[in-house]
Write a protein that holds these residues in place. Structure first.
Motif, short mmCIF file in Angstrom:
data_model
loop_
_atom_site.label_atom_id
_atom_site.label_comp_id
_atom_site.label_asym_id
_atom_site.label_seq_id
_atom_site.Cartn_x
_atom_site.Cartn_y
_atom_site.Cartn_z
N MET A 48 -8.60 -8.63 6.69
CA MET A 48 -7.31 -8.95 6.08
C MET A 48 -6.91 -7.88 5.06
SD MET A 48 -6.31 -12.21 3.64
CE MET A 48 -6.41 -13.45 4.90
N LYS A 49 -5.65 -7.51 5.07
CA LYS A 49 -5.15 -6.55 4.09
C LYS A 49 -5.19 -7.15 2.70
CE LYS A 49 -0.95 -4.18 2.60
NZ LYS A 49 0.49 -3.99 2.83
N LYS A 50 -5.67 -6.38 1.74
CA LYS A 50 -5.69 -6.82 0.35
C LYS A 50 -4.40 -6.41 -0.35
CE LYS A 50 -9.86 -8.66 -0.28
NZ LYS A 50 -10.12 -9.98 -0.90
N HIS A 51 -3.89 -7.29 -1.17
CA HIS A 51 -2.70 -7.02 -1.97
C HIS A 51 -3.19 -6.80 -3.41
CE1 HIS A 51 -0.24 -8.24 1.45
NE2 HIS A 51 -1.10 -9.23 1.60
N ASN A 52 -3.17 -5.55 -3.83
CA ASN A 52 -3.87 -5.16 -5.06
C ASN A 52 -2.95 -5.20 -6.29
OD1 ASN A 52 -5.61 -4.17 -6.94
ND2 ASN A 52 -5.85 -2.16 -6.01
N PHE A 53 -3.07 -6.27 -7.06
CA PHE A 53 -2.28 -6.43 -8.28
C PHE A 53 -3.07 -6.04 -9.54
CE2 PHE A 53 -0.03 -9.08 -5.25
CZ PHE A 53 1.30 -8.94 -5.60
N SER A 54 -4.15 -5.28 -9.38
CA SER A 54 -5.00 -4.91 -10.51
C SER A 54 -4.23 -4.12 -11.56
CB SER A 54 -6.19 -4.09 -10.02
OG SER A 54 -7.01 -4.86 -9.19
N ALA A 55 -4.58 -4.34 -12.82
CA ALA A 55 -3.87 -3.70 -13.93
C ALA A 55 -4.27 -2.25 -14.14
CB ALA A 55 -4.09 -4.50 -15.21
N GLY A 56 -5.42 -1.86 -13.67
CA GLY A 56 -5.85 -0.48 -13.81
C GLY A 56 -7.33 -0.37 -14.11
N PRO A 57 -8.05 0.51 -13.37
CA PRO A 57 -7.54 1.31 -12.27
C PRO A 57 -6.86 0.44 -11.22
CG PRO A 57 -9.74 2.04 -12.85
CD PRO A 57 -9.48 0.77 -13.59
N CYS A 58 -5.82 1.00 -10.63
CA CYS A 58 -4.93 0.15 -9.84
C CYS A 58 -4.58 0.78 -8.50
CB CYS A 58 -3.66 -0.11 -10.65
SG CYS A 58 -2.72 1.39 -10.90
N ILE A 59 -3.61 0.16 -7.85
CA ILE A 59 -3.20 0.58 -6.52
C ILE A 59 -2.65 2.02 -6.52
CG2 ILE A 59 -0.86 -0.36 -6.84
CD1 ILE A 59 -0.96 -1.18 -3.87
N LEU A 60 -3.02 2.75 -5.47
CA LEU A 60 -2.48 4.08 -5.22
C LEU A 60 -1.94 4.11 -3.79
CD1 LEU A 60 -5.21 6.36 -6.85
CD2 LEU A 60 -2.87 6.02 -7.67
N PRO A 61 -1.02 5.01 -3.48
CA PRO A 61 -0.48 5.08 -2.12
C PRO A 61 -1.59 5.35 -1.09
CG PRO A 61 0.86 6.37 -3.64
CD PRO A 61 -0.38 6.00 -4.38
N GLN A 62 -1.51 4.68 0.05
CA GLN A 62 -2.53 4.82 1.08
C GLN A 62 -2.65 6.27 1.56
OE1 GLN A 62 -4.87 2.55 2.45
NE2 GLN A 62 -4.24 1.56 0.54
N GLU A 63 -1.53 6.96 1.71
CA GLU A 63 -1.60 8.34 2.19
C GLU A 63 -2.29 9.26 1.18
OE1 GLU A 63 2.95 7.67 1.80
OE2 GLU A 63 1.19 6.38 1.80
N VAL A 64 -2.16 8.93 -0.10
CA VAL A 64 -2.85 9.69 -1.14
C VAL A 64 -4.36 9.48 -1.02
CG1 VAL A 64 -3.29 9.81 -3.63
CG2 VAL A 64 -0.93 9.79 -2.76
N LEU A 65 -4.78 8.24 -0.82
CA LEU A 65 -6.20 7.94 -0.69
C LEU A 65 -6.81 8.66 0.51
CD1 LEU A 65 -6.22 4.12 -1.53
CD2 LEU A 65 -6.75 6.03 -3.04
N LYS A 66 -6.08 8.72 1.61
CA LYS A 66 -6.58 9.38 2.81
C LYS A 66 -6.75 10.89 2.58
CE LYS A 66 -4.66 5.99 6.03
NZ LYS A 66 -3.60 5.70 7.03
N LYS A 67 -5.75 11.51 1.96
CA LYS A 67 -5.85 12.95 1.67
C LYS A 67 -6.98 13.24 0.69
CE LYS A 67 -0.93 13.98 2.43
NZ LYS A 67 0.35 14.38 1.79
#
Length: 356
Positions: A1-20
């Protein structure tokens, strides 16, 4: 299942950034070496640092006379570096106290000199931004925190002062258009809208430095870091690189103006549900609500287990409020897709049907 990341920080980053970023850890730019094992003085990484600094200037429309640094130590070190570099010997600083992080900044400044806390919202648990205050005329600088992650408040209009204006923008930089010429020093930990934990962005007006009359340890001296192009010591290469990738992503989205519109849409959707749903109540005053951190509580705490079960089952992560406030906090930074907001709203509506 896809996670919906509402964390305050460290927090969500764009998926394409994580892949690169992941690819760069194994083979950076096709050189058959990892990004994290090459020299920080190599041509490859110097280009990364220069591009990251250039993107900051471009995206924030910084004029000539402002410099950009990527340092370490987080905003917590900047709490100390600010007075070291701007508070004159026997001088005084003015602080705008709107939450936990400004309180920590005040504590550090007091180790070096006199501090005047000219406005505070502590009296009501930091659920609002003070409005009618008087800024002292005999101060070297004014310090404020633009967005308060814990309490979900955000400054909409910054203090007007003849003194230097300093702002901790750790949790909302690059999220909205601002006139940065009103600030003399801005700092921001990367781990909200810009990158991973490990680097801190500093934007400083060159002409304000070197005027305190105090001796500054080299590692705390902005002028030393400026003279070495953010490489007085080994920089956090991975954090700077991922920040560069995130800034490239932001530019591709249309820049700060475009992302601000999206952020406003996301916040409006979620706040509308908080206000509509009788099982929830917002924490922050409506006029001071943050577009980055939506804080809210249950109107009846006996239903907590039911709500927690629902949002966990929906693949939602990081919704629990800070321990000092309780309740819930949905951090909806730049990379948070509107689809995740809709998932949370759906859970809140399911909760209402189940409890009613």
């Amino acid at each position: 299942m896809k996670k919906h990341n509402f964390s305050a920080g460290p927090c969500i980053l764009p998926q394409e950034v994580l892949k690169k970023a992941a690819n760069a850890v194994t083979n950076f730019n096709g050189i058959d070496l990892s990004l994290i094992e090459i020299s920080h003085r190599s041509k490859e990484f110097v280009e990364v640092m220069e591009k990251a600094r250039s993107l900051v200037k471009e995206l924030l429309n910084l004029p000539e006379g402002y410099s950009v640094l990527f340092l370490q130590g987080g905003a917590s070190l900047e709490f100390l570096m600010t007075p070291y570099n701007l508070l004159k010997v026997n001088g005084k600083a003015g602080y705008f106290d709107t939450g936990t992080w400004s309180s920590k900044a005040i504590k550090e400044a007091k180790t070096l000199g006199e501090v005047d806390v000219f406005a505070s919202s502590k009296d009501k648990g930091y659920n609002y931004i003070p409005k009618n205050y008087n800024i002292p005329s005999d101060i070297d600088y004014v310090h404020c925190t633009s967005n308060n992650t814990i309490f979900g408040t955000q400054i909409k209009e910054f203090p007007k002062t003849d003194a230097l204006l300093v702002c901790d923008m750790s949790s909302d930089i690059f999220s909205r258009e601002l006139d940065f010429t009103q600030f003399d020093l801005v700092y921001a930990g990367a781990q909200k809208n810009m990158g991973p934990a490990g680097t801190t962005l500093v934007i400083v007006k060159d002409e304000i430095l070197g005027k305190t009359g105090r001796s500054i340890p080299s590692m705390l001296d902005y002028q030393v870091h400026l003279s070495k192009d953010s490489m007085f010591n080994t920089p956090p290469v991975f954090a700077v690189y991922v920040s560069m990738l995130t800034l490239e992503w932001l530019k591709e989205q249309g820049g700060v103006k475009a992302i601000e519109k999206i952020n406003q849409e996301k916040a409006a959707l979620l706040y509308a549900e908080v206000d509509r749903n009788p099982l929830f109540i917002g924490f922050a005053n409506k006029e001071d609500r943050s577009t980055m951190n939506v804080t809210f509580n249950l109107t009846n705490e006996t239903h907590k287990d039911t709500f927690d079960k629902l949002w966990n089952e929906a693949g939602i992560n990081g919704l629990k409020g800070h321990k000092s406030v309780g309740g819930y906090r949905a951090s909806i930074y730049n990379a948070m897709p509107i689809e995740s907001i809709k998932v949370l709203i759906n859970v809140m509506q399911q909760f209402e049907k189940q409890v009613s």
